[in-house]
Scaffold this motif. Structure first.
Motif, mmCIF file in Angstrom:
data_model
loop_
_atom_site.group_PDB
_atom_site.id
_atom_site.type_symbol
_atom_site.label_atom_id
_atom_site.label_comp_id
_atom_site.label_asym_id
_atom_site.label_seq_id
_atom_site.Cartn_x
_atom_site.Cartn_y
_atom_site.Cartn_z
ATOM 1 N N UNK A 195 19.583 25.812 31.103
ATOM 2 C CA UNK A 195 20.370 26.521 30.096
ATOM 3 C C UNK A 195 21.163 27.638 30.767
ATOM 4 N N UNK A 196 22.358 27.865 30.242
ATOM 5 C CA UNK A 196 23.162 28.996 30.705
ATOM 6 C C UNK A 196 23.670 29.752 29.484
ATOM 7 N N UNK A 197 24.069 30.993 29.711
ATOM 8 C CA UNK A 197 24.560 31.772 28.582
ATOM 9 C C UNK A 197 25.183 33.069 29.011
ATOM 10 N N UNK A 198 25.345 33.948 28.041
ATOM 11 C CA UNK A 198 26.046 35.202 28.282
ATOM 12 C C UNK A 198 25.200 36.214 29.057
ATOM 13 N N UNK A 199 23.925 35.926 29.279
ATOM 14 C CA UNK A 199 23.131 36.883 30.052
ATOM 15 C C UNK A 199 23.271 36.644 31.552
ATOM 16 N N UNK A 200 24.207 35.829 31.941
ATOM 17 C CA UNK A 200 24.588 35.610 33.333
ATOM 18 C C UNK A 200 23.518 34.908 34.168
ATOM 19 N N UNK A 201 22.562 34.301 33.519
ATOM 20 C CA UNK A 201 21.512 33.602 34.253
ATOM 21 C C UNK A 201 21.597 32.107 34.015
ATOM 22 N N UNK A 202 21.278 31.346 35.043
ATOM 23 C CA UNK A 202 20.996 29.942 34.866
ATOM 24 C C UNK A 202 19.484 29.804 34.886
ATOM 25 N N UNK A 203 18.929 29.149 33.883
ATOM 26 C CA UNK A 203 17.480 29.035 33.809
ATOM 27 C C UNK A 203 17.075 27.573 33.780
ATOM 28 N N UNK A 204 16.035 27.272 34.518
ATOM 29 C CA UNK A 204 15.505 25.922 34.559
ATOM 30 C C UNK A 204 14.134 25.939 33.888
ATOM 31 N N UNK A 205 13.961 25.078 32.910
ATOM 32 C CA UNK A 205 12.717 25.069 32.131
ATOM 33 C C UNK A 205 12.047 23.714 32.247
ATOM 34 N N UNK A 206 10.719 23.741 32.213
ATOM 35 C CA UNK A 206 9.954 22.508 32.113
ATOM 36 C C UNK A 206 9.912 22.103 30.647
ATOM 37 N N UNK A 207 10.153 20.827 30.381
ATOM 38 C CA UNK A 207 10.207 20.373 29.005
ATOM 39 C C UNK A 207 8.812 20.288 28.406
ATOM 40 N N UNK A 208 7.865 19.826 29.203
ATOM 41 C CA UNK A 208 6.527 19.570 28.679
ATOM 42 C C UNK A 208 5.769 20.877 28.427
ATOM 43 N N UNK A 209 5.759 21.741 29.421
ATOM 44 C CA UNK A 209 4.984 22.979 29.278
ATOM 45 C C UNK A 209 5.805 24.102 28.677
ATOM 46 N N UNK A 210 7.114 23.919 28.610
ATOM 47 C CA UNK A 210 8.047 24.943 28.123
ATOM 48 C C UNK A 210 7.951 26.226 28.937
ATOM 49 N N UNK A 211 7.682 26.083 30.216
ATOM 50 C CA UNK A 211 7.619 27.252 31.091
ATOM 51 C C UNK A 211 8.934 27.386 31.852
ATOM 52 N N UNK A 212 9.236 28.617 32.203
ATOM 53 C CA UNK A 212 10.414 28.873 33.028
ATOM 54 C C UNK A 212 10.097 28.490 34.459
ATOM 55 N N UNK A 213 10.879 27.570 35.025
ATOM 56 C CA UNK A 213 10.629 27.181 36.411
ATOM 57 C C UNK A 213 11.344 28.121 37.363
ATOM 58 N N UNK A 214 12.585 28.432 37.054
ATOM 59 C CA UNK A 214 13.270 29.413 37.892
ATOM 60 C C UNK A 214 14.516 29.907 37.176
ATOM 61 N N UNK A 215 15.004 31.049 37.630
ATOM 62 C CA UNK A 215 16.198 31.642 37.053
ATOM 63 C C UNK A 215 17.091 32.097 38.189
ATOM 64 N N UNK A 216 18.376 31.837 38.053
ATOM 65 C CA UNK A 216 19.341 32.240 39.082
ATOM 66 C C UNK A 216 20.361 33.168 38.441
ATOM 67 N N UNK A 217 20.567 34.313 39.066
ATOM 68 C CA UNK A 217 21.548 35.269 38.559
ATOM 69 C C UNK A 217 22.916 34.910 39.104
ATOM 70 N N UNK A 218 23.881 34.691 38.191
ATOM 71 C CA UNK A 218 25.184 34.205 38.633
ATOM 72 C C UNK A 218 26.323 35.179 38.360
ATOM 73 N N UNK A 219 26.027 36.392 37.957
ATOM 74 C CA UNK A 219 26.979 37.505 37.912
ATOM 75 C C UNK A 219 28.038 37.456 36.827
ATOM 76 N N UNK A 220 28.339 36.324 36.257
ATOM 77 C CA UNK A 220 29.389 36.263 35.238
ATOM 78 C C UNK A 220 28.834 35.652 33.966
ATOM 79 N N UNK A 221 29.564 35.837 32.874
ATOM 80 C CA UNK A 221 29.225 35.144 31.636
ATOM 81 C C UNK A 221 29.466 33.658 31.857
ATOM 82 N N UNK A 222 28.451 32.871 31.609
ATOM 83 C CA UNK A 222 28.565 31.444 31.890
ATOM 84 C C UNK A 222 28.894 30.701 30.607
ATOM 85 N N UNK A 223 29.744 29.695 30.727
ATOM 86 C CA UNK A 223 30.142 28.973 29.523
ATOM 87 C C UNK A 223 29.578 27.564 29.483
ATOM 88 N N UNK A 224 29.403 26.956 30.616
ATOM 89 C CA UNK A 224 28.996 25.558 30.636
ATOM 90 C C UNK A 224 28.133 25.262 31.850
#
Lengths: 401, 346
Positions: free
Chosen positions: A311-340
């Motif tokens: 998932x990406x969004x206006x908080x400037x992070x890209x986040x990778x989530x596990x579907x089964x456990x719904x845990x955050x696997x990792x987050x990457x800070x990308x400095x800009x508002x992300x749209x897609x």
């Protein structure tokens, strides 16, 4: 943060698009499990802001189409960022493109260097374009493109659009625009939804669809749409024009809806940064994805093989989530508002992790089978009403006591 | 935290001593083990007093060492830096680096850049919530004296969205809404126009000018602006938003300075003026070079506060102008973020 990094993230490659017009490639390799930015393409400028992007994720000749705020449509090689061709759309600045879909090419005519896209502007001008892919970026020209345009809506603003997996149907929805289903070959409207009736207080909420998608890759009969009024609705074309199920989720508008490959789970993202998964057959909330996600979610993508979402969004992070456990696997800070965001599913770290990926996907399929084994429970609106009536009866009885 | 842990360690020591069967009888009894309240408090007081004495002794020894070093002309012992929750703050990857080219590109593209590049002058509309009395108007009249080119408009019964539309037509660059609750200002909405973000602050500890002792009266000169500690990407954005409220060419003759100091996510607002006193008796040097230029002789520079004084805390930053129903947030404070005292967002 340390806890987040300790969980290992599977090997993925994702491309993110932001408001400054930058395309960033993020990948997690086999050696270092936390994903990193590997490449950045583009020149930062606010007029270059990327509004929509679509990836043709084929094994050979993958291609990425990008629509920018200044009215450009660009075809980019997702592997090295070369711009194959760039077109200017008429009225691109006043009437920006809100949705774009790049057709997957047939494997038989891979020699032809043409690709087809469907675009839709804010005012509802949809267009089917076939562009020629040049190996060298040439001057902006529109002469050898074949463009067929039609109008999706007479008034209102289109905010969301989706193209079905078999690429013959597309849906459009927006502010003041009910969900429309169009046949892309004949360019005729095949179905449109109907606004839900007034509430018991006689209040009519104006239509505003902010996100929509097809529920299933195989049949185009089921559509999931998210509204401004924090509702997620399931439409069944073969059943009725009003929603079959509608679910309320928190209080912020639904900004992103993505379907799972299993055909009944959907992932929704809201304007205040809540991410959740819902079983749309019953309308039950499966759970929320928690992890300090503080900005509006703009885009969610499900990985086609590995059970994870990005998932990406206006908080400037890209986040990778596990579907089964719904845990955050990792987050990457990308400095800009992300749209897609798009996922390059063919990426593997020099083949070293092919086995691991396969194992994971097998597991995913197994899990799917398990889930599929349970008979699909459909709850119609009538059931709900009955229940509520029962409830109200009970309450009355209690009061009588 | 540190103090508590120390206590715990001491307790452990005590227990160990108890196990060893040490001679000291008084040490081994923990005050919390005594059931009689009077006795317990007596023992506790004693322990506390002892600790205090020890602390005093330590500081005296430290002072003595320093003085001795001074007398002998040696290097004085290195001063210990106290551990605070700020200098042990959680590592944050969003902290802005001064050599980040992307940050500057982002700054050039954001909503405030036209004001900060002095292409357009800020023009601020100040209004209130629907019901407004007592300290609210007093606070607004002081805000009007702080922010140049600010105009107060009565709220009436207009919707905020209508006000935004009106302000856009009149070329305002920002809107400030002071929200009062029970005749006390408690929230501040800062909106950047035409499509800038909307920040929602909680306002607390408001002290008006007349309640500040020895306060000065500000002039109508353009103020200097001091923004402290806005380090992260979000903080940077908030800082730029605040910056866009003020004109970018300060008038140094006016000697007014407006400070927004961020500490632990609280933004402290202060408003001062420089005072240059010329004193003949004292031989102190003027620290301010400006003072030396303008005045002859011995000049002492000091600050005189001219209110108001308040504290802001960010609760949300909304993308676009005010829209509660369909609005997207760039940042919202959520309770699950408060799992650590050492995590700051600005």
């Amino acid at each position: 943060m340390a806890a987040v990094e300790s969980r290992d993230c599977p090997v993925i490659r994702a491309l993110t698009f932001d408001v400054l017009g930058l395309i960033k490639a993020i990948q997690s390799s086999y050696a270092s499990t936390s994903p990193k930015i590997v490449e950045t393409w583009g020149h930062p400028d606010s007029s270059n802001s990327i509004l929509s992007a679509s990836l043709n994720d084929s094994k050979f000749n993958p291609l990425l189409a990008v629509a920018r705020k200044n009215g450009h449509i660009e075809l980019v090689n997702p592997l090295n960022g070369d711009i194959h061709s760039s077109r200017i759309i008429e009225n691109g600045v006043e009437d920006p493109i809100v949705a774009l879909h790049l057709f997957k090419k047939d494997p038989t005519d891979s020699l032809s260097r043409e690709c087809t896209l469907v675009t839709c502007t804010r005012k509802g001008n949809a267009a089917l374009r076939s562009l020629e892919v040049d190996k060298t970026p040439s001057e902006d020209s529109t002469c050898n493109d074949s463009v067929t345009t039609w109008n999706v809506c007479s008034s209102g603003e289109v905010l969301c659009s989706a193209v079905h997996g078999n690429e013959s149907q597309a849906l459009f929805g927006g502010k003041g625009v009910e969900v429309n289903l169009w046949d892309l070959e004949t360019r005729s409207k095949t179905w449109s939804s109907k606004a839900p009736p007034k509430s018991s207080l006689g209040i009519f909420t104006p239509t505003c669809f902010t996100a929509a998608t097809f529920l299933n890759k195989e049949d185009h009969h089921k559509i999931v749409a998210g509204t401004d009024n924090h509702q997620v609705r399931l439409y069944d074309i073969s059943a009725q024009r009003r929603p079959v199920i509608s679910v309320d989720f928190r209080e912020a508008p639904i900004k992103a809806v993505t379907e799972d490959i299993d055909g009944h789970t959907i992932y929704i993202g809201t304007g205040s940064g809540d991410l959740a998964s819902i079983d749309i057959r019953t309308g039950k909330l499966l759970g929320c994805f928690l992890g300090k996600c503080s900005g509006s979610i703009r885009s969610i993508v499900r990985h086609p093989e590995i059970p994870l979402i990005v998932s990406v969004g206006l908080d400037r992070y890209l986040r990778v989530w596990d579907v089964k456990t719904r845990q955050l696997l990792s987050a990457v800070f990308l400095k800009q508002h992300l749209t897609n965001v798009v996922i390059d599913s063919n990426f593997s770290d020099l083949g070293t992790t092919g086995i691991a990926v396969d194992a994971l996907s097998d597991e995913a399929q197994l899990n799917q089978n398990e889930v599929d084994a349970s008979p699909p429970v459909k709850r119609k609106k009538g059931d709900k009403k009955l229940k509520s009536k029962k409830k109200s009866k009970k309450i009355v009885e209690e009061e009588d006591d | 935290m540190g103090g508590k842990r120390k206590n715990g360690e001491d307790d452990n020591n005590d227990i160990e001593e108890k196990e060893e069967g040490s001679v000291n009888k008084k040490r081994e009894i923990l005050p919390s083990l005594i059931k009689n309240k009077q006795k317990r408090s007596a023992v506790h007081a004693k322990v506390k007093h002892e600790k205090k004495r020890e602390k005093k002794k330590k500081s005296k020894a430290r002072e003595a060492a320093e003085r001795r070093a001074l007398e002998l002309g040696e290097e004085p012992p290195v001063k210990a830096i106290p551990r605070t929750i700020e200098n042990t703050r959680e590592v944050d990857e969003t902290v802005c680096m001064p050599d980040d080219q992307e940050l500057f590109a982002g700054n050039d593209a954001d909503e405030f850049s036209s004001i900060l590049k002095q292409e357009s002058a800020p023009k601020i509309l100040i209004t209130t919530c629907r019901f407004n009395s007592s300290r609210g108007p007093a606070f607004i009249s002081e805000l009007l004296s702080v922010i140049p080119n600010a105009h107060y408009y009565k709220r009436g019964t207009y919707d905020l969205k209508k006000i935004v539309e009106y302000a856009n037509n009149k070329d305002f660059t920002s809107i400030i809404v002071v929200h009062t609750n029970r005749r006390e200002p408690d929230a501040l909405l800062v909106m950047s126009l035409p499509d800038g973000p909307t920040a929602h602050f909680k306002l607390s500890n408001l002290v008006l000018r007349k309640n500040i002792k020895n306060h000065g009266n500000p002039t109508s000169h353009k103020p200097e602006l001091v923004l402290n500690n806005f380090t992260t990407r979000l903080g940077h954005r908030i800082g730029r938003m605040i910056q866009s409220l003020f004109p970018q060419d300060p008038n140094f003759r006016g000697r007014r300075v407006v400070t927004f100091h961020n500490q632990r996510d609280f933004i402290f607002f202060r408003h001062h003026r420089y005072v240059f006193d010329s004193k003949e008796s004292k031989g102190t040097k003027a620290k301010d070079t400006k003072g030396e230029n303008t005045l002859q002789g011995n000049v002492v520079a000091r600050l005189q506060e001219c209110g108001p004084r308040f504290t802001l805390k960010l609760t949300s930053l909304q993308h676009g102008t005010f829209d509660t129903k369909g609005g997207e947030y760039e940042w919202v404070h959520k309770p699950e973020m408060d799992t650590s005292r050492r995590r700051f967002f600005l």
